[in-house]
Design a protein around this motif. Structure first.
Motif, PDB file in Angstrom:
ATOM      1  N   THR A  42       0.963  -1.071   0.033  1.00 33.85           N
ATOM      2  CA  THR A  42       0.151   0.099  -0.157  1.00 33.85           C
ATOM      3  C   THR A  42       0.771   1.259  -0.289  1.00 33.85           C
ATOM      4  O   THR A  42       1.006   1.885   0.859  1.00 33.85           O
ATOM      5  CB  THR A  42      -1.043   0.124   1.296  1.00 33.85           C
ATOM      6  N   ASP A  43       1.455   1.404  -1.063  1.00 30.79           N
ATOM      7  CA  ASP A  43       2.653   2.516  -1.017  1.00 30.79           C
ATOM      8  C   ASP A  43       2.303   3.871  -1.364  1.00 30.79           C
ATOM      9  O   ASP A  43       2.789   4.909  -0.860  1.00 30.79           O
ATOM     10  CB  ASP A  43       3.564   2.186  -2.276  1.00 30.79           C
ATOM     11  N   PHE A  44       1.227   3.914  -2.107  1.00 29.71           N
ATOM     12  CA  PHE A  44       0.662   5.174  -2.678  1.00 29.71           C
ATOM     13  C   PHE A  44       1.691   5.984  -3.156  1.00 29.71           C
ATOM     14  O   PHE A  44       1.601   7.506  -3.253  1.00 29.71           O
ATOM     15  CB  PHE A  44      -0.099   6.015  -1.267  1.00 29.71           C
ATOM     16  N   GLY A  45       2.674   5.854  -3.753  1.00 32.06           N
ATOM     17  CA  GLY A  45       3.893   6.153  -4.315  1.00 32.06           C
ATOM     18  C   GLY A  45       5.120   5.422  -4.279  1.00 32.06           C
ATOM     19  O   GLY A  45       5.249   4.177  -4.267  1.00 32.06           O
ATOM     20  N   SER A  46       6.225   5.789  -4.892  1.00 31.04           N
ATOM     21  CA  SER A  46       7.239   5.339  -4.912  1.00 31.04           C
ATOM     22  C   SER A  46       8.496   6.032  -4.482  1.00 31.04           C
ATOM     23  O   SER A  46       8.721   7.353  -4.121  1.00 31.04           O
ATOM     24  CB  SER A  46       7.594   4.993  -6.560  1.00 31.04           C
ATOM     25  N   ARG A  47       9.649   5.320  -4.004  1.00 32.62           N
ATOM     26  CA  ARG A  47      10.775   5.937  -3.442  1.00 32.62           C
ATOM     27  C   ARG A  47      11.695   6.648  -4.671  1.00 32.62           C
ATOM     28  O   ARG A  47      12.227   7.710  -4.493  1.00 32.62           O
ATOM     29  CB  ARG A  47      11.882   5.226  -2.895  1.00 32.62           C
ATOM     30  N   ARG A  48      11.332   6.529  -6.011  1.00 33.59           N
ATOM     31  CA  ARG A  48      11.913   7.013  -7.096  1.00 33.59           C
ATOM     32  C   ARG A  48      10.679   7.588  -7.912  1.00 33.59           C
ATOM     33  O   ARG A  48       9.791   7.209  -8.646  1.00 33.59           O
ATOM     34  CB  ARG A  48      12.538   6.157  -7.849  1.00 33.59           C
ATOM     35  N   PRO A  49      10.850   8.964  -8.525  1.00 29.51           N
ATOM     36  CA  PRO A  49       9.883   9.621  -9.239  1.00 29.51           C
ATOM     37  C   PRO A  49       9.526   9.020 -10.468  1.00 29.51           C
ATOM     38  O   PRO A  49       8.746   9.235 -11.143  1.00 29.51           O
ATOM     39  CB  PRO A  49      10.309  11.080  -9.333  1.00 29.51           C
ATOM     40  N   ASP A  50      10.799   8.392 -10.966  1.00 26.43           N
ATOM     41  CA  ASP A  50      10.700   7.827 -12.150  1.00 26.43           C
ATOM     42  C   ASP A  50      10.248   6.340 -12.137  1.00 26.43           C
ATOM     43  O   ASP A  50      10.138   5.721 -13.216  1.00 26.43           O
ATOM     44  CB  ASP A  50      12.059   7.823 -13.016  1.00 26.43           C
ATOM     45  N   LEU A  51       9.866   5.856 -11.093  1.00 24.03           N
ATOM     46  CA  LEU A  51       9.253   4.432 -11.065  1.00 24.03           C
ATOM     47  C   LEU A  51       8.098   4.565 -10.457  1.00 24.03           C
ATOM     48  O   LEU A  51       7.734   4.846  -9.255  1.00 24.03           O
ATOM     49  CB  LEU A  51      10.338   3.673 -10.189  1.00 24.03           C
ATOM     50  N   SER A  68       2.858  -4.054 -12.523  1.00 25.81           N
ATOM     51  CA  SER A  68       1.530  -4.337 -12.889  1.00 25.81           C
ATOM     52  C   SER A  68       1.143  -4.440 -14.372  1.00 25.81           C
ATOM     53  O   SER A  68       1.821  -3.878 -15.064  1.00 25.81           O
ATOM     54  CB  SER A  68       0.702  -3.552 -12.085  1.00 25.81           C
ATOM     55  N   ILE A  69      -0.292  -4.841 -14.510  1.00 25.11           N
ATOM     56  CA  ILE A  69      -0.787  -4.624 -15.893  1.00 25.11           C
ATOM     57  C   ILE A  69      -0.765  -3.249 -16.503  1.00 25.11           C
ATOM     58  O   ILE A  69      -0.588  -3.241 -17.483  1.00 25.11           O
ATOM     59  CB  ILE A  69      -1.907  -5.462 -15.863  1.00 25.11           C
ATOM     60  N   TRP A  70      -0.914  -2.447 -15.757  1.00 28.15           N
ATOM     61  CA  TRP A  70      -0.975  -0.971 -16.046  1.00 28.15           C
ATOM     62  C   TRP A  70       0.305  -0.231 -16.634  1.00 28.15           C
ATOM     63  O   TRP A  70       0.537   0.421 -17.437  1.00 28.15           O
ATOM     64  CB  TRP A  70      -1.337   0.007 -14.888  1.00 28.15           C
ATOM     65  N   MET A  71       1.476  -1.046 -16.159  1.00 30.00           N
ATOM     66  CA  MET A  71       2.725  -0.585 -16.739  1.00 30.00           C
ATOM     67  C   MET A  71       3.214  -1.585 -17.775  1.00 30.00           C
ATOM     68  O   MET A  71       3.946  -1.285 -18.501  1.00 30.00           O
ATOM     69  CB  MET A  71       3.666  -0.614 -15.367  1.00 30.00           C
ATOM     70  N   PRO A 116       0.992  -3.022 -23.086  1.00 32.59           N
ATOM     71  CA  PRO A 116       1.244  -1.889 -23.934  1.00 32.59           C
ATOM     72  C   PRO A 116      -0.300  -1.052 -23.935  1.00 32.59           C
ATOM     73  O   PRO A 116      -0.488   0.072 -24.023  1.00 32.59           O
ATOM     74  CB  PRO A 116       1.485  -2.288 -25.304  1.00 32.59           C
ATOM     75  N   VAL A 117      -1.454  -1.923 -24.031  1.00 35.77           N
ATOM     76  CA  VAL A 117      -2.783  -1.204 -24.258  1.00 35.77           C
ATOM     77  C   VAL A 117      -3.071  -0.580 -22.956  1.00 35.77           C
ATOM     78  O   VAL A 117      -3.587   0.705 -22.978  1.00 35.77           O
ATOM     79  CB  VAL A 117      -3.864  -2.320 -24.561  1.00 35.77           C
ATOM     80  N   TRP A 118      -3.080  -1.403 -21.867  1.00 32.38           N
ATOM     81  CA  TRP A 118      -3.309  -0.809 -20.483  1.00 32.38           C
ATOM     82  C   TRP A 118      -2.296   0.540 -20.343  1.00 32.38           C
ATOM     83  O   TRP A 118      -2.782   1.466 -19.610  1.00 32.38           O
ATOM     84  CB  TRP A 118      -3.065  -1.671 -19.473  1.00 32.38           C
ATOM     85  N   ARG A 119      -0.967   0.426 -20.546  1.00 37.81           N
ATOM     86  CA  ARG A 119      -0.154   1.531 -20.356  1.00 37.81           C
ATOM     87  C   ARG A 119      -0.603   2.769 -21.124  1.00 37.81           C
ATOM     88  O   ARG A 119      -0.332   3.838 -20.391  1.00 37.81           O
ATOM     89  CB  ARG A 119       1.440   1.067 -20.647  1.00 37.81           C
ATOM     90  N   GLU A 120      -0.853   2.561 -22.301  1.00 35.32           N
ATOM     91  CA  GLU A 120      -1.288   3.827 -23.163  1.00 35.32           C
ATOM     92  C   GLU A 120      -2.372   4.361 -22.406  1.00 35.32           C
ATOM     93  O   GLU A 120      -2.635   5.572 -22.288  1.00 35.32           O
ATOM     94  CB  GLU A 120      -1.620   3.365 -24.587  1.00 35.32           C
ATOM     95  N   LYS A 121      -3.331   3.586 -21.870  1.00 37.73           N
ATOM     96  CA  LYS A 121      -4.740   4.273 -21.366  1.00 37.73           C
ATOM     97  C   LYS A 121      -4.267   5.110 -19.857  1.00 37.73           C
ATOM     98  O   LYS A 121      -4.669   5.982 -19.514  1.00 37.73           O
ATOM     99  CB  LYS A 121      -5.659   3.091 -20.912  1.00 37.73           C
ATOM    100  N   TYR A 122      -3.452   4.149 -19.322  1.00 36.29           N
ATOM    101  CA  TYR A 122      -2.819   4.829 -17.836  1.00 36.29           C
ATOM    102  C   TYR A 122      -2.193   5.839 -18.181  1.00 36.29           C
ATOM    103  O   TYR A 122      -2.354   7.176 -17.515  1.00 36.29           O
ATOM    104  CB  TYR A 122      -1.973   3.929 -17.495  1.00 36.29           C
ATOM    105  N   ASP A 123      -1.182   6.159 -19.114  1.00 34.11           N
ATOM    106  CA  ASP A 123      -0.475   7.316 -19.480  1.00 34.11           C
ATOM    107  C   ASP A 123      -1.324   8.537 -19.956  1.00 34.11           C
ATOM    108  O   ASP A 123      -1.138   9.592 -19.546  1.00 34.11           O
ATOM    109  CB  ASP A 123       0.663   7.317 -20.613  1.00 34.11           C
ATOM    110  N   ARG A 124      -2.424   8.133 -20.593  1.00 28.85           N
ATOM    111  CA  ARG A 124      -3.366   9.471 -21.068  1.00 28.85           C
ATOM    112  C   ARG A 124      -3.922   9.827 -19.723  1.00 28.85           C
ATOM    113  O   ARG A 124      -4.453  10.961 -19.675  1.00 28.85           O
ATOM    114  CB  ARG A 124      -4.207   8.808 -21.826  1.00 28.85           C
ATOM    115  N   SER A 125      -4.212   9.283 -18.585  1.00 27.13           N
ATOM    116  CA  SER A 125      -5.149   9.525 -17.505  1.00 27.13           C
ATOM    117  C   SER A 125      -4.617   9.839 -16.218  1.00 27.13           C
ATOM    118  O   SER A 125      -5.155  10.433 -15.421  1.00 27.13           O
ATOM    119  CB  SER A 125      -6.373   8.430 -17.351  1.00 27.13           C
ATOM    120  N   VAL A 126      -3.413   9.230 -16.009  1.00 25.77           N
ATOM    121  CA  VAL A 126      -2.899   9.518 -14.584  1.00 25.77           C
ATOM    122  C   VAL A 126      -1.422  10.434 -14.822  1.00 25.77           C
ATOM    123  O   VAL A 126      -0.640  10.184 -15.730  1.00 25.77           O
ATOM    124  CB  VAL A 126      -2.399   8.173 -14.024  1.00 25.77           C
TER     125      VAL A 126
END
Length: 181
Positions: free
Chosen positions: A41-50, A56-59, A62-72
């Motif tokens: 339950t991180d709610f974030g990362s120690r590295r801003p680039d990670l 996860s599937i969101w990262m 490719p299909v999920w990643r594209e949707k994620y990158d557009r919305s988050v």
């Protein structure tokens, strides 16, 4: 997201965000558990680039990643980390964090321990995973899981429950738990 509909960006209707941690917190209170150890339950990362769910599937898909990158948003908000130092989050995760902290605050009879290395969660004491020991036997853990599954279905009066689907899910999850235990 209820906060956007009913109030300012930091006011939430408890338990409404689509976040597994807030759902689990509400279930824990309902089932009477008194100690909760939060893993992942991180709610974030120690590295801003990670991203906090880099595998996860969101990262990875490719299909999920594209949707994620557009919305988050990017992980560009520095916040206090659970074990000291800084973690990085974004507005969406900050919203989920805020909602989780409210739920923890309202679950006054439950003690929470944050075993994750991401953002500090108010109301959850930092605890290294190596400091956590499970005292129940394997059989006790499986029996508790079965009881929780039955209670979940039984405590949903008036809610249409696809019992066949629940049974299939329970079987798959039981297999997974047995592999872990």
């Amino acid at each position: 997201m209820s906060a956007c509909l009913y109030a300012d960006a930091m006011t939430a209707v408890d338990g409404t965000p689509p976040n597994c941690m807030t759902l689990a917190t509400r279930m824990i209170s309902r089932f009477g558990l008194r100690e909760v150890y939060l893993f992942g339950t991180d709610f974030g990362s120690r590295r801003p680039d990670l991203h906090h769910v880099a595998d996860s599937i969101w990262m990875t898909d490719p299909v999920w990643r594209e949707k994620y990158d557009r919305s988050v948003e990017a992980m560009n908000m520095p916040m206090p980390a659970n074990f000291g130092g800084k973690a990085y989050s974004n507005k969406l995760l900050e919203y989920f964090l805020h909602s989780a902290q409210r739920l923890i605050k309202n679950a006054s009879d439950v003690t929470f321990f944050n075993c994750s290395d991401g953002v500090r969660i108010a109301g959850a004491a930092p605890r290294l995973p190596s400091q956590v020991a499970i005292r129940a036997t394997r059989q006790q853990r499986l029996a508790a899981f079965a009881e929780i599954c039955e209670a979940t279905v039984a405590h949903a009066p008036g809610v249409p429950v696809d019992r066949e689907r629940v049974a299939r899910f329970r079987g798959l999850f039981t297999d997974w738990m047995q592999a872990l235990l």
